[in-house]
Design a protein around this motif. Structure first.
Motif, short mmCIF file in Angstrom:
data_model
loop_
_atom_site.label_atom_id
_atom_site.label_comp_id
_atom_site.label_asym_id
_atom_site.label_seq_id
_atom_site.Cartn_x
_atom_site.Cartn_y
_atom_site.Cartn_z
N THR A 210 17.13 60.87 13.77
CA THR A 210 15.79 60.58 14.27
C THR A 210 14.71 60.87 13.23
O THR A 210 13.55 60.55 13.44
CB THR A 210 15.49 61.41 15.53
OG1 THR A 210 15.75 62.80 15.25
CG2 THR A 210 16.39 60.98 16.68
N LEU A 211 15.09 61.48 12.11
CA LEU A 211 14.13 61.72 11.04
C LEU A 211 13.62 60.40 10.48
O LEU A 211 14.35 59.42 10.41
CB LEU A 211 14.79 62.53 9.91
CG LEU A 211 15.19 63.97 10.25
CD1 LEU A 211 16.10 64.52 9.16
CD2 LEU A 211 13.96 64.84 10.41
N LYS A 212 12.38 60.38 10.07
CA LYS A 212 11.78 59.14 9.57
C LYS A 212 12.23 58.82 8.14
O LYS A 212 12.16 57.67 7.71
CB LYS A 212 10.25 59.24 9.61
CG LYS A 212 9.66 59.26 11.01
CD LYS A 212 8.14 59.29 10.95
CE LYS A 212 7.54 59.25 12.35
NZ LYS A 212 6.06 59.27 12.31
N ASN A 213 12.64 59.85 7.41
CA ASN A 213 13.00 59.67 6.00
C ASN A 213 14.41 60.14 5.72
O ASN A 213 15.09 60.67 6.60
CB ASN A 213 11.99 60.42 5.12
CG ASN A 213 10.57 59.93 5.29
OD1 ASN A 213 9.86 60.37 6.19
ND2 ASN A 213 10.15 59.02 4.44
N GLN A 214 14.83 59.99 4.49
CA GLN A 214 16.19 60.27 4.07
C GLN A 214 16.59 61.72 4.34
O GLN A 214 15.80 62.65 4.20
CB GLN A 214 16.28 60.00 2.57
CG GLN A 214 17.66 59.71 2.06
CD GLN A 214 18.19 58.37 2.51
OE1 GLN A 214 18.94 58.31 3.49
NE2 GLN A 214 17.82 57.31 1.84
#
Length: 357
Positions: A210-214
């Motif tokens: 669910t994290l927006k980035n890597q």
């Protein structure tokens, strides 16, 4: 003295908002006086640190092909004990459960096994591309697991030259952790695979973070009910494995100062269930996920990132490496020493907070 723990209400959105509102307090903490480990002056970037589970022996890997072991005494004093060399930068280290063997892997595509003080390491695993993560899986499996940028996960019976099994990953591995029979693998494009090592042939759960980035790092909860992931853009996700616990999942923002966002380079859990994050802002912070509180924040020692961190076996010492992580490219590189520090952990800094207040 430790700053009062901050109560963070309103789910993950409230968690983030409170942290941002408190951003002005980052400079209010007293400077810390942690102890330096006797790291060589010419040591290159520090890529990983690992503690023996049975003794205060600390191992670190670096980009200059070295794996170094130190003995840490009760006063936090360090004594270099031994080292081995790879043929390329070393990216990961791990101990066997009995603390007798060290495993390391890296850009030379090989993993080595090292019996501390007795040999110079032998090759025990091989991939087609760099090995980014490795863990010895004790318990029912009793094998070494290695994960690589070649998009494979391999299990190795150390008595054999060929892997016991080879599994395809959806992308390059960026981080991996094992806690008894639970293994979690974080890959590029935010893929997460979760394995029950009693049935290691395939993941029992796959998802996209669910994290927006890597994903930068991943760590199992001590009770193996879930895992925490950190991103390159100052966020942590807390994820539970059972469907009945999914309502407890949340994300929060961290390692952000004055509008700047920094990578969460490392996460490690204390034996009491609280955890630490370390970031490219050069700061480390202790948290309580169950009450969504920040327990303690520590001022950056330098304008240099913390590349990796970890608690020792009983949680009394927290080690962290002040070392450039290349998160801003070569143009931001400064020729500073790469140093490991030891923080003596006070019980109040990592004590779980009462719930329901």
């Amino acid at each position: 003295a430790s700053a009062p723990a901050e109560r963070l209400r309103g789910g993950h959105k409230g968690f983030a908002l409170v942290l941002l509102e408190k951003a002005g307090m980052w400079g209010s903490q007293p400077k810390i006086s942690d102890v330096k480990v006797k790291t060589p002056e010419n040591l290159d970037g520090i890529s990983s640190i690992s503690w023996s589970p049975t003794a205060n022996i600390l191992v670190a890997s670096s980009w200059d092909k070295r794996v170094i072991a130190w003995q840490i005494n009760g006063k936090g004093e360090s004594q270099p004990k031994a080292q081995i060399m790879h043929k390329g930068p070393v990216l990961c280290t791990s101990f066997s459960p009995d603390g007798q063997r060290v495993f390391s892997g890296g850009a030379d595509t090989f993993a080595k096994m090292w019996v501390l003080g007795k040999d110079k390491g032998v090759d025990v695993a091989k991939h087609d591309k760099p090995i980014k993560a490795l863990k010895f899986c004790g318990g029912s499996l009793n094998m070494l697991a290695t994960a690589s940028w070649d998009k494979t996960l391999k299990y190795w019976d150390l008595r054999q030259k060929k892997p016991a099994a080879k599994l395809l990953l959806p992308e390059r591995c960026y981080s991996m952790d094992v806690n008894k029979d639970l293994m979690v693998v974080g890959c590029a494009n935010k893929h997460v695979h979760v394995y029950d090592l009693k049935k290691p042939q395939k993941p029992f759960k796959t998802s996209t973070s669910t994290l927006k980035n890597q994903i930068r790092c991943i760590k199992c909860f001590p009770d193996r009910t879930g895992y925490a992931t950190g991103s390159e853009a100052g966020r942590v996700a807390i994820t539970y494995l059972n469907k009945s616990d999914e309502k407890k999942n949340f994300m929060f923002k961290c390692h952000r100062h004055e509008g700047k966002v920094y990578a969460v380079n490392a996460i490690d859990f204390h034996p009491r269930g609280t955890f630490a994050t370390a970031g490219s802002d050069g700061q480390y912070v202790f948290w309580d996920k169950d009450t969504k509180q920040r327990l303690k924040k520590f001022e950056p020692r330098h304008q240099t990132p913390i590349s990796c961190c970890g608690f020792n076996g009983n949680g009394s010492i927290f080690a962290y490496a002040v070392s450039y992580d290349w998160s801003k490219g070569m143009h931001h590189y400064r020729n500073r020493r790469n140093i490991i520090y030891l923080h003596s952990v006070k019980p109040i800094e990592v004590a779980p907070q009462p719930q329901g207040r």
